[in-house]
Enzyme design. Structure first.
Site, PDB file in Angstrom:
ATOM      1  CB  CYS D  75      23.853  70.422  25.972  1.00 45.43           C
ATOM      2  SG  CYS D  75      23.674  68.689  25.645  1.00 45.43           S
ATOM      3  CG  HIS D  76      19.566  72.495  21.940  1.00 39.76           C
ATOM      4  ND1 HIS D  76      20.537  71.879  21.178  1.00 39.76           N
ATOM      5  CD2 HIS D  76      19.234  73.633  21.277  1.00 39.76           C
ATOM      6  CE1 HIS D  76      20.782  72.626  20.098  1.00 39.76           C
ATOM      7  NE2 HIS D  76      20.011  73.687  20.135  1.00 39.76           N
ATOM      8  CG  MET D 112      25.399  65.565  24.493  1.00 38.95           C
ATOM      9  SD  MET D 112      26.794  64.513  23.966  1.00 38.95           S
ATOM     10  CE  MET D 112      27.964  64.813  25.289  1.00 38.95           C
ATOM     11  CD  GLU D 113      20.250  65.532  27.261  1.00 43.85           C
ATOM     12  OE1 GLU D 113      20.679  64.906  26.260  1.00 43.85           O
ATOM     13  OE2 GLU D 113      20.047  66.755  27.255  1.00 43.85           O
ATOM     14  CG  ASP D 127      31.387  60.557  46.969  1.00 46.43           C
ATOM     15  OD1 ASP D 127      32.451  60.985  47.448  1.00 46.43           O
ATOM     16  OD2 ASP D 127      30.271  60.847  47.440  1.00 46.43           O
TER      17      ASP D 127
END
Lengths: 158, 158, 158, 158, 158, 158
Positions: D75-76, D112-113, D127
């Site tokens: 990924c960039h 992707m972000e 969590d």
């Protein structure tokens, strides 16, 4: 001759690139790790179908190039439009050679990113092979070419 | 000979150190950067009262050692009880040599941390001096000594 | 029922594990990405000799597991003695399944690290295949087993 | 069909985006975590005045989106002009759904972000609630929309 | 008086803690940000049901404490068994005060982690409120208490 | 008055800067650490030829400025074209003062980066001197000037 990374009092400083133009810049670096011909034979004979050490080393080198400004204190954090690492194996002389290429459209060049990519590629090879042999040597790491930027074209003169 | 970082299918793997004992481990690495005698002269003549390039490089190397497990994919994240880097300057032959020492009390050794410390020390020297000269070469990076751990004492045999 | 990660005023809090014993703990997680049978066929037909997408995804998952405490705000930073990810391909149903295993000797467990490993493995598969197909789905990510720690053995009950 | 992240030898590679235009790009992703109706009731009944789990999860998701290029190997590293995550609670079916939106003005998109933001939002919910229940499942994580870039508009087709 | 972080040549150095015992250590730090009574009134009047600025600041402070060894060059990377930050609001005098507590079982103390937690908590308050007012001041940041370790108990003497 | 970092439901949010212009922006911050005149005397008398505490603190501050978006949850990750930190010593009053300057060409300003640089510079001074004295105080940290951006010029009004 002047150290651009030290100010007049000798304190470290980042270079101010605010006034530089955003231009296309390319940097290439190379380096070798001498692993010995036995380790190379072991790599070849393992006939690993996938996930071999070169693939892991390449991923590590690319990821490290993106981290360069976290590692080198006075380096700018720049956007990298491309990072590539290729390699070749010299079985007779027992070394693996890596060549990186990094491209950016920025106010400063990507030399350090190209060198980081090579260094961490080679260090990962060391890590992957150290169970076989410990006296491997990382060597001949250099900037081989630099395109773009005010200082213009540079090629390593051997 | 077996690649501990590749499983039987050739996929990369982390070594399972769960069953290893926590013991004192020390690793030392060294390396050189050939900067040429003119750069060394420039460093000396600058008579920098503080913050010189060696101090910046040492900080970079220590900080990078702590980041080793983020850089080398299959490296364990371990607590480092000590990281040190010393250096010497060989003016005639035009190189700077760095020697690192890393200590840990862990289930695995600190060889990679010692090598990372040297590599990033030398790369930072490159960054600090690259306005003066670009054809510098990072070379002869090796593990020189390893104390502790199951595989026992190791010293680089020249 | 009580939220251990919120204090009496409802403010987020880290659990204090100071008084817990250091014990061996293992966590396993799993998950799937539905990529479709055509992408799986493309992967198989590419007959990639090395560096294939599973190797890249595995490296990404292992590295992410080591970063878990940077990603999950109230997670402790623990030493991981082992991280492993295996995978299988179901061509008929068009999915790839990943199973992670994380070991630690710590005062707290490695459940989150195991889940992170699976999530980033699967997300990397998405990234590697997204030029072929965009409507892939990451799904069924769960903790499948947990060994050690005060709360004892846990297995996902389907 | 071609894997842009593998070169002709099957080695992983970053896509070269040097020649792409800088344009406005938006990506949206979504996903769910099935926590069960009892956990949702516990969240509601806690009547937490502030700092509740959704706020922590949102912060985690936003921070993770900014780290995407450190997590996904090829990924960039891009500048994000906006990251947002909204959520809804389905009490009957016992799930929490997150929708992310990421904007960038870059040479490559922010898919992707957007996915990372959703994954880490959901994992943080896990969590925060795992002391109450362990058999929660992260599921249905997908890219739902993509605006801008050479490949044009994309919407997930259910 | 001796600077433990400088060697005899005046070069920076990490303290070698290899021979120290692993003991329970606690550190507490505090600090204030003067935001003015109008900002405090705005915070109160917003009657925000959740996710308020204190919750975001607390998450930021806890996450930063875990990153201390990445920020402070000569700090050791240690496992933290607990990080907590509480706060109070003094409306008349127009300040917000934070108090952190960090616990570790390590060969070195957690003073720097406690200070980092306070600093980043306060800086995040600044960030969250800066659209309302810019002339806020972070002040009075100090170590208030230290328990454990060779140098023994310490309390800030006002 | 409105909190730009909270949405209408009171949930934290990143400010959307997609529509802002890329302009030159400069931010300056300052702060002090009261170390006492004895520590200052010790620093002066050590006559350290190089690598002194100010150089280490400056490196730490510059590197931290580059990490600001990892520390402050709702901060954008921006390219910094320059980070500088200068300092002065007031021996009579026993404090060290730091002033940072950060430049960027971005859609948002660098105020937080300037403050981070000062905070971590001062915290590193604390770390370097804490073997001598523990009751040092970091204080008066503020944004002193801001140039560029829609809200225009700002100077701290004392």
């Amino acid at each position: 001759m002047e150290f651009t990374h030290l100010n007049r009092e000798g304190m470290p400083q980042m270079v101010d690139v605010s006034c530089k133009d955003i231009t296309e810049r390319i940097a290439r670096a190379s380096g070798r790790i001498y692993v010995g011909s036995e380790v190379i034979k072991a790599i070849e004979e393992s006939k690993l179908p996938k996930g071999d050490i070169f693939s892991v080393a390449k991923i590590a080198g690319i990821m490290a190039a993106k981290k360069t400004s976290e590692l080198i204190p006075l380096c700018h954090n720049i956007f990298l439009s491309h990072v590539d690492i290729s390699y070749s194996v010299n079985k007779e002389q027992g070394y693996i050679e890596a060549v990186s290429e990094v491209k950016t459209q920025a106010q400063t060049g990507a030399e350090m990113e190209a060198i980081t990519a090579v260094l961490i590629f080679l260090e990962t090879i060391y890590d992957m092979c150290k169970a076989l042999k410990k006296d491997m040597v990382i060597t001949d790491v250099r900037l081989i070419e630099k395109i773009g930027g005010k200082s213009g074209y540079y090629i390593f003169d051997e």
